[in-house]
Scaffold this motif. Structure first.
Motif, PDB file in Angstrom:
ATOM      1  N   ASP A  58       8.844   7.489   1.589  1.00 46.28           N
ATOM      2  CA  ASP A  58       8.621   6.023   2.012  1.00 46.28           C
ATOM      3  C   ASP A  58       8.998   6.056   3.339  1.00 46.28           C
ATOM      4  O   ASP A  58       8.424   6.029   4.492  1.00 46.28           O
ATOM      5  N   ALA A  59      10.211   6.158   3.453  1.00 43.85           N
ATOM      6  CA  ALA A  59      11.001   6.170   4.700  1.00 43.85           C
ATOM      7  C   ALA A  59      10.555   7.340   5.755  1.00 43.85           C
ATOM      8  O   ALA A  59      10.470   6.910   7.010  1.00 43.85           O
ATOM      9  N   ALA A  60      10.534   8.233   5.350  1.00 42.17           N
ATOM     10  CA  ALA A  60      10.081   9.441   6.240  1.00 42.17           C
ATOM     11  C   ALA A  60       8.383   8.909   6.751  1.00 42.17           C
ATOM     12  O   ALA A  60       8.422   9.096   7.923  1.00 42.17           O
ATOM     13  N   GLU A  61       7.574   8.606   5.948  1.00 43.11           N
ATOM     14  CA  GLU A  61       6.206   8.158   6.207  1.00 43.11           C
ATOM     15  C   GLU A  61       6.297   7.029   7.236  1.00 43.11           C
ATOM     16  O   GLU A  61       5.422   6.992   8.258  1.00 43.11           O
ATOM     17  N   GLY A  70      14.972   4.468  11.645  1.00 45.96           N
ATOM     18  CA  GLY A  70      15.179   3.050  10.827  1.00 45.96           C
ATOM     19  C   GLY A  70      15.421   3.184   9.432  1.00 45.96           C
ATOM     20  O   GLY A  70      14.874   4.143   8.927  1.00 45.96           O
ATOM     21  N   ASN A  71      16.114   2.287   8.993  1.00 46.18           N
ATOM     22  CA  ASN A  71      16.316   2.299   7.168  1.00 46.18           C
ATOM     23  C   ASN A  71      14.833   1.743   6.750  1.00 46.18           C
ATOM     24  O   ASN A  71      14.123   0.846   7.379  1.00 46.18           O
ATOM     25  N   ARG A  72      14.438   2.018   5.584  1.00 42.35           N
ATOM     26  CA  ARG A  72      13.196   1.619   5.119  1.00 42.35           C
ATOM     27  C   ARG A  72      12.940   0.257   5.000  1.00 42.35           C
ATOM     28  O   ARG A  72      11.677  -0.135   5.198  1.00 42.35           O
ATOM     29  N   LEU A  75      11.989  -0.959   8.563  1.00 43.24           N
ATOM     30  CA  LEU A  75      10.803  -0.178   8.838  1.00 43.24           C
ATOM     31  C   LEU A  75       9.692  -0.860   7.978  1.00 43.24           C
ATOM     32  O   LEU A  75       8.409  -1.365   8.652  1.00 43.24           O
ATOM     33  N   LEU A  76       9.628  -1.373   6.662  1.00 45.34           N
ATOM     34  CA  LEU A  76       8.643  -2.009   6.033  1.00 45.34           C
ATOM     35  C   LEU A  76       8.716  -3.403   6.795  1.00 45.34           C
ATOM     36  O   LEU A  76       7.448  -3.837   6.623  1.00 45.34           O
ATOM     37  N   GLN A  77       9.430  -4.240   6.953  1.00 46.29           N
ATOM     38  CA  GLN A  77       9.536  -5.417   7.477  1.00 46.29           C
ATOM     39  C   GLN A  77       8.718  -5.257   8.999  1.00 46.29           C
ATOM     40  O   GLN A  77       7.853  -6.381   9.199  1.00 46.29           O
ATOM     41  N   GLU A  78       9.100  -4.419   9.802  1.00 45.24           N
ATOM     42  CA  GLU A  78       8.390  -4.133  10.835  1.00 45.24           C
ATOM     43  C   GLU A  78       6.993  -4.038  10.807  1.00 45.24           C
ATOM     44  O   GLU A  78       6.049  -4.571  11.390  1.00 45.24           O
ATOM     45  N   LEU A  79       6.663  -3.006   9.798  1.00 42.42           N
ATOM     46  CA  LEU A  79       5.193  -2.688   9.474  1.00 42.42           C
ATOM     47  C   LEU A  79       4.504  -3.960   9.207  1.00 42.42           C
ATOM     48  O   LEU A  79       3.113  -4.375   9.686  1.00 42.42           O
ATOM     49  N   PHE A  95      -0.960   4.924   4.611  1.00 43.56           N
ATOM     50  CA  PHE A  95       0.528   4.796   4.297  1.00 43.56           C
ATOM     51  C   PHE A  95       0.678   3.817   3.107  1.00 43.56           C
ATOM     52  O   PHE A  95       1.418   4.087   2.129  1.00 43.56           O
ATOM     53  N   LEU A  96      -0.134   2.579   3.139  1.00 45.92           N
ATOM     54  CA  LEU A  96       0.179   1.615   2.059  1.00 45.92           C
ATOM     55  C   LEU A  96      -0.550   2.022   0.885  1.00 45.92           C
ATOM     56  O   LEU A  96      -0.065   1.833  -0.388  1.00 45.92           O
ATOM     57  N   LYS A  97      -1.614   2.921   0.795  1.00 47.84           N
ATOM     58  CA  LYS A  97      -2.085   3.363  -0.570  1.00 47.84           C
ATOM     59  C   LYS A  97      -0.990   4.483  -0.871  1.00 47.84           C
ATOM     60  O   LYS A  97      -0.832   4.295  -2.390  1.00 47.84           O
ATOM     61  N   ALA A  98      -0.407   5.264  -0.218  1.00 51.26           N
ATOM     62  CA  ALA A  98       0.718   6.042  -0.592  1.00 51.26           C
ATOM     63  C   ALA A  98       1.675   5.297  -1.080  1.00 51.26           C
ATOM     64  O   ALA A  98       2.329   5.633  -2.143  1.00 51.26           O
ATOM     65  N   HIS A  99       2.182   4.244  -0.584  1.00 49.81           N
ATOM     66  CA  HIS A  99       3.209   3.475  -0.842  1.00 49.81           C
ATOM     67  C   HIS A  99       3.204   2.901  -2.314  1.00 49.81           C
ATOM     68  O   HIS A  99       4.154   2.933  -3.096  1.00 49.81           O
ATOM     69  N   VAL A 100       1.806   2.191  -2.415  1.00 48.79           N
ATOM     70  CA  VAL A 100       1.729   1.603  -3.586  1.00 48.79           C
ATOM     71  C   VAL A 100       1.561   2.666  -4.876  1.00 48.79           C
ATOM     72  O   VAL A 100       2.222   2.545  -5.952  1.00 48.79           O
TER      73      VAL A 100
END
Length: 116
Positions: A58-61, A70-72, A75-79, A95-100
């Motif tokens: 997740d963090a790398a993507e 940045g930390n995961r 970065l999620l908050q920024e997205l 990304f969101l599909k892979a994240h889920v």
């Protein structure tokens, strides 16, 4: 490595609940609660086995998607903020599909089998 491992302990507890306790429970409410406990134990086992690697993916993507380090969590908050502002970077949906999918590998992998 010390034995039994955390995973071995969780597996033994799961087997005990499933094979010894569950069949002996006549009360449907207790049977349901035991099934919930078994599900929770499975989730914990998957989190221990997969969690760190999936979070690293997740963090790398996220770093690639946002183009910065940045930390995961940050970065999620920024997205999320960019999405709210209507400024989602290209590749956000993928990304969101892979994240889920990564989250479901821990929370409920059977769902992924039914809905690939």
């Amino acid at each position: 490595m010390d034995r039994p491992t955390a995973d071995e302990l969780l597996e033994a507890l799961s087997e005990f609940l499933e094979k010894e306790v569950l069949p002996a429970l006549p009360d449907p409410r207790l049977r349901f609660q035991t099934l919930v406990a078994l599900n929770a134990l499975g989730l914990v086992r998957r989190e221990l086995a997969l969690g760190a690697a999936l979070e690293a993916e997740d963090a790398a993507e996220l770093r690639a998607l946002l183009g910065r380090e940045g930390n995961r969590g940050t970065l999620l908050q920024e997205l999320a903020q960019r999405v709210r502002e209507g400024q989602a970077p290209e590749g956000t949906a993928a990304f969101l599909k892979a994240h889920v999918r990564r989250k479901l590998r821990v929370a409920n992998p059977k769902y992924l089998e039914r809905y690939p």
